[in-house]
Design a protein around this motif. Structure first.
Motif, PDB file in Angstrom:
ATOM      1  N   GLU A   1      -0.218 -13.854  -3.973  1.00 48.95           N
ATOM      2  CA  GLU A   1      -0.907 -13.069  -2.949  1.00 48.95           C
ATOM      3  C   GLU A   1       0.094 -12.262  -2.126  1.00 48.95           C
ATOM      4  OE1 GLU A   1      -3.313 -15.607  -0.537  1.00 48.95           O
ATOM      5  OE2 GLU A   1      -4.512 -16.306  -2.248  1.00 48.95           O
ATOM      6  N   TRP A   2       1.178 -12.913  -1.732  1.00 52.84           N
ATOM      7  CA  TRP A   2       2.191 -12.187  -0.950  1.00 52.84           C
ATOM      8  C   TRP A   2       2.826 -11.077  -1.778  1.00 52.84           C
ATOM      9  CZ3 TRP A   2       2.303 -12.091   3.973  1.00 52.84           C
ATOM     10  CH2 TRP A   2       1.889 -13.186   4.720  1.00 52.84           C
ATOM     11  N   ARG A   3       3.048 -11.339  -3.051  1.00 58.50           N
ATOM     12  CA  ARG A   3       3.619 -10.313  -3.923  1.00 58.50           C
ATOM     13  C   ARG A   3       2.664  -9.133  -4.057  1.00 58.50           C
ATOM     14  NH1 ARG A   3       5.346 -13.175  -8.728  1.00 58.50           N
ATOM     15  NH2 ARG A   3       7.158 -13.702  -7.471  1.00 58.50           N
ATOM     16  N   ALA A   4       1.375  -9.397  -4.176  1.00 61.36           N
ATOM     17  CA  ALA A   4       0.387  -8.324  -4.280  1.00 61.36           C
ATOM     18  C   ALA A   4       0.340  -7.500  -2.993  1.00 61.36           C
ATOM     19  CB  ALA A   4      -0.983  -8.905  -4.596  1.00 61.36           C
ATOM     20  N   ILE A   5       0.396  -8.169  -1.850  1.00 60.55           N
ATOM     21  CA  ILE A   5       0.404  -7.459  -0.566  1.00 60.55           C
ATOM     22  C   ILE A   5       1.651  -6.589  -0.460  1.00 60.55           C
ATOM     23  CG2 ILE A   5       0.613  -7.793   1.920  1.00 60.55           C
ATOM     24  CD1 ILE A   5      -1.163 -10.297   1.561  1.00 60.55           C
ATOM     25  N   PHE A   6       2.792  -7.130  -0.878  1.00 62.55           N
ATOM     26  CA  PHE A   6       4.037  -6.358  -0.831  1.00 62.55           C
ATOM     27  C   PHE A   6       3.953  -5.118  -1.722  1.00 62.55           C
ATOM     28  CE2 PHE A   6       8.224  -5.478  -2.697  1.00 62.55           C
ATOM     29  CZ  PHE A   6       8.895  -5.098  -1.546  1.00 62.55           C
ATOM     30  N   TYR A   7       3.387  -5.256  -2.908  1.00 63.15           N
ATOM     31  CA  TYR A   7       3.270  -4.113  -3.821  1.00 63.15           C
ATOM     32  C   TYR A   7       2.367  -3.031  -3.247  1.00 63.15           C
ATOM     33  CZ  TYR A   7       5.702  -6.626  -7.540  1.00 63.15           C
ATOM     34  OH  TYR A   7       6.636  -7.285  -8.289  1.00 63.15           O
ATOM     35  N   VAL A   8       1.284  -3.432  -2.591  1.00 64.14           N
ATOM     36  CA  VAL A   8       0.392  -2.439  -1.978  1.00 64.14           C
ATOM     37  C   VAL A   8       1.123  -1.695  -0.861  1.00 64.14           C
ATOM     38  CG1 VAL A   8      -1.686  -2.165  -0.573  1.00 64.14           C
ATOM     39  CG2 VAL A   8      -1.729  -3.628  -2.595  1.00 64.14           C
ATOM     40  N   GLN A   9       1.865  -2.424  -0.045  1.00 67.76           N
ATOM     41  CA  GLN A   9       2.607  -1.767   1.029  1.00 67.76           C
ATOM     42  C   GLN A   9       3.681  -0.847   0.472  1.00 67.76           C
ATOM     43  OE1 GLN A   9       4.007  -5.015   3.417  1.00 67.76           O
ATOM     44  NE2 GLN A   9       2.151  -5.063   4.671  1.00 67.76           N
ATOM     45  N   ALA A  10       4.331  -1.244  -0.605  1.00 58.74           N
ATOM     46  CA  ALA A  10       5.356  -0.400  -1.212  1.00 58.74           C
ATOM     47  C   ALA A  10       4.752   0.880  -1.771  1.00 58.74           C
ATOM     48  CB  ALA A  10       6.080  -1.173  -2.313  1.00 58.74           C
ATOM     49  N   ARG A  11       3.586   0.774  -2.385  1.00 59.71           N
ATOM     50  CA  ARG A  11       2.930   1.980  -2.927  1.00 59.71           C
ATOM     51  C   ARG A  11       2.514   2.930  -1.817  1.00 59.71           C
ATOM     52  NH1 ARG A  11      -0.855  -0.346  -7.820  1.00 59.71           N
ATOM     53  NH2 ARG A  11       0.866  -0.988  -9.165  1.00 59.71           N
ATOM     54  N   ILE A  12       2.029   2.392  -0.710  1.00 54.68           N
ATOM     55  CA  ILE A  12       1.659   3.246   0.421  1.00 54.68           C
ATOM     56  C   ILE A  12       2.900   3.911   0.998  1.00 54.68           C
ATOM     57  CG2 ILE A  12       0.749   3.208   2.774  1.00 54.68           C
ATOM     58  CD1 ILE A  12      -1.187   1.022   1.824  1.00 54.68           C
ATOM     59  N   ALA A  13       4.002   3.186   1.091  1.00 59.67           N
ATOM     60  CA  ALA A  13       5.244   3.765   1.611  1.00 59.67           C
ATOM     61  C   ALA A  13       5.745   4.873   0.700  1.00 59.67           C
ATOM     62  CB  ALA A  13       6.300   2.678   1.757  1.00 59.67           C
TER      63      ALA A  13
ATOM     64  N   LEU B   1       3.984   6.867  -1.017  1.00 59.94           N
ATOM     65  CA  LEU B   1       3.163   8.058  -0.796  1.00 59.94           C
ATOM     66  C   LEU B   1       3.659   8.864   0.395  1.00 59.94           C
ATOM     67  CD1 LEU B   1      -0.454   6.685  -1.344  1.00 59.94           C
ATOM     68  CD2 LEU B   1       0.851   8.206  -2.835  1.00 59.94           C
ATOM     69  N   PHE B   2       4.215   8.190   1.404  1.00 56.00           N
ATOM     70  CA  PHE B   2       4.649   8.898   2.601  1.00 56.00           C
ATOM     71  C   PHE B   2       6.059   9.469   2.500  1.00 56.00           C
ATOM     72  CE2 PHE B   2       1.149   6.489   4.466  1.00 56.00           C
ATOM     73  CZ  PHE B   2       0.542   7.492   5.194  1.00 56.00           C
ATOM     74  N   VAL B   3       6.835   9.050   1.531  1.00 56.95           N
ATOM     75  CA  VAL B   3       8.213   9.539   1.400  1.00 56.95           C
ATOM     76  C   VAL B   3       8.256  11.053   1.205  1.00 56.95           C
ATOM     77  CG1 VAL B   3      10.269   9.461  -0.078  1.00 56.95           C
ATOM     78  CG2 VAL B   3       9.212   7.347   0.708  1.00 56.95           C
ATOM     79  N   PRO B   4       7.473  11.662   0.299  1.00 57.40           N
ATOM     80  CA  PRO B   4       7.534  13.128   0.155  1.00 57.40           C
ATOM     81  C   PRO B   4       7.123  13.865   1.421  1.00 57.40           C
ATOM     82  CG  PRO B   4       6.365  12.160  -1.695  1.00 57.40           C
ATOM     83  CD  PRO B   4       6.590  11.067  -0.703  1.00 57.40           C
ATOM     84  N   ILE B   5       6.191  13.303   2.174  1.00 54.13           N
ATOM     85  CA  ILE B   5       5.762  13.956   3.419  1.00 54.13           C
ATOM     86  C   ILE B   5       6.904  13.947   4.423  1.00 54.13           C
ATOM     87  CG2 ILE B   5       4.162  13.764   5.362  1.00 54.13           C
ATOM     88  CD1 ILE B   5       2.164  12.501   3.374  1.00 54.13           C
ATOM     89  N   ILE B   6       7.575  12.838   4.571  1.00 52.55           N
ATOM     90  CA  ILE B   6       8.682  12.743   5.523  1.00 52.55           C
ATOM     91  C   ILE B   6       9.842  13.636   5.099  1.00 52.55           C
ATOM     92  CG2 ILE B   6      10.409  11.159   6.463  1.00 52.55           C
ATOM     93  CD1 ILE B   6       8.225   8.999   6.365  1.00 52.55           C
ATOM     94  N   VAL B   7      10.141  13.656   3.796  1.00 52.90           N
ATOM     95  CA  VAL B   7      11.231  14.506   3.299  1.00 52.90           C
ATOM     96  C   VAL B   7      10.905  15.976   3.531  1.00 52.90           C
ATOM     97  CG1 VAL B   7      12.426  15.244   1.203  1.00 52.90           C
ATOM     98  CG2 VAL B   7      12.085  12.816   1.645  1.00 52.90           C
ATOM     99  N   SER B   8       9.668  16.386   3.273  1.00 51.40           N
ATOM    100  CA  SER B   8       9.316  17.784   3.482  1.00 51.40           C
ATOM    101  C   SER B   8       9.377  18.158   4.960  1.00 51.40           C
ATOM    102  CB  SER B   8       7.932  18.081   2.908  1.00 51.40           C
ATOM    103  OG  SER B   8       6.955  17.318   3.569  1.00 51.40           O
TER     104      SER B   8
END
Length: 57
Positions: free
Chosen positions: A10-22, A24-31
């Motif tokens: 469960e913790w691993r699944a939560i971590f993977y979801v948070q990593a995927r959301i992060a 998604l935001f990397v290109p926005i922050i870089v731009s």
């Protein structure tokens, strides 16, 4: 502390979801960083500021 495999999964699944959301935001922050670097702040201090109505005659 309960160290069951289900809890770890469960913790691993939560971590993977948070990593995927992060990811998604990397290109926005870089731009935004690129835009801020390109926009710069190198204006002439002696020039008239056309955005302020009191400085336009």
């Amino acid at each position: 502390m309960n160290d069951s495999p289900e809890k770890r999964n469960e913790w691993r699944a939560i971590f993977y979801v948070q990593a995927r959301i992060a990811i998604l935001f990397v290109p926005i922050i870089v731009s935004l960083l690129i835009i801020s670097v390109l926009a710069g702040n190198d204006h002439d201090p002696g020039a008239l500021d056309r955005t302020v109505t009191s400085s336009v005659r």
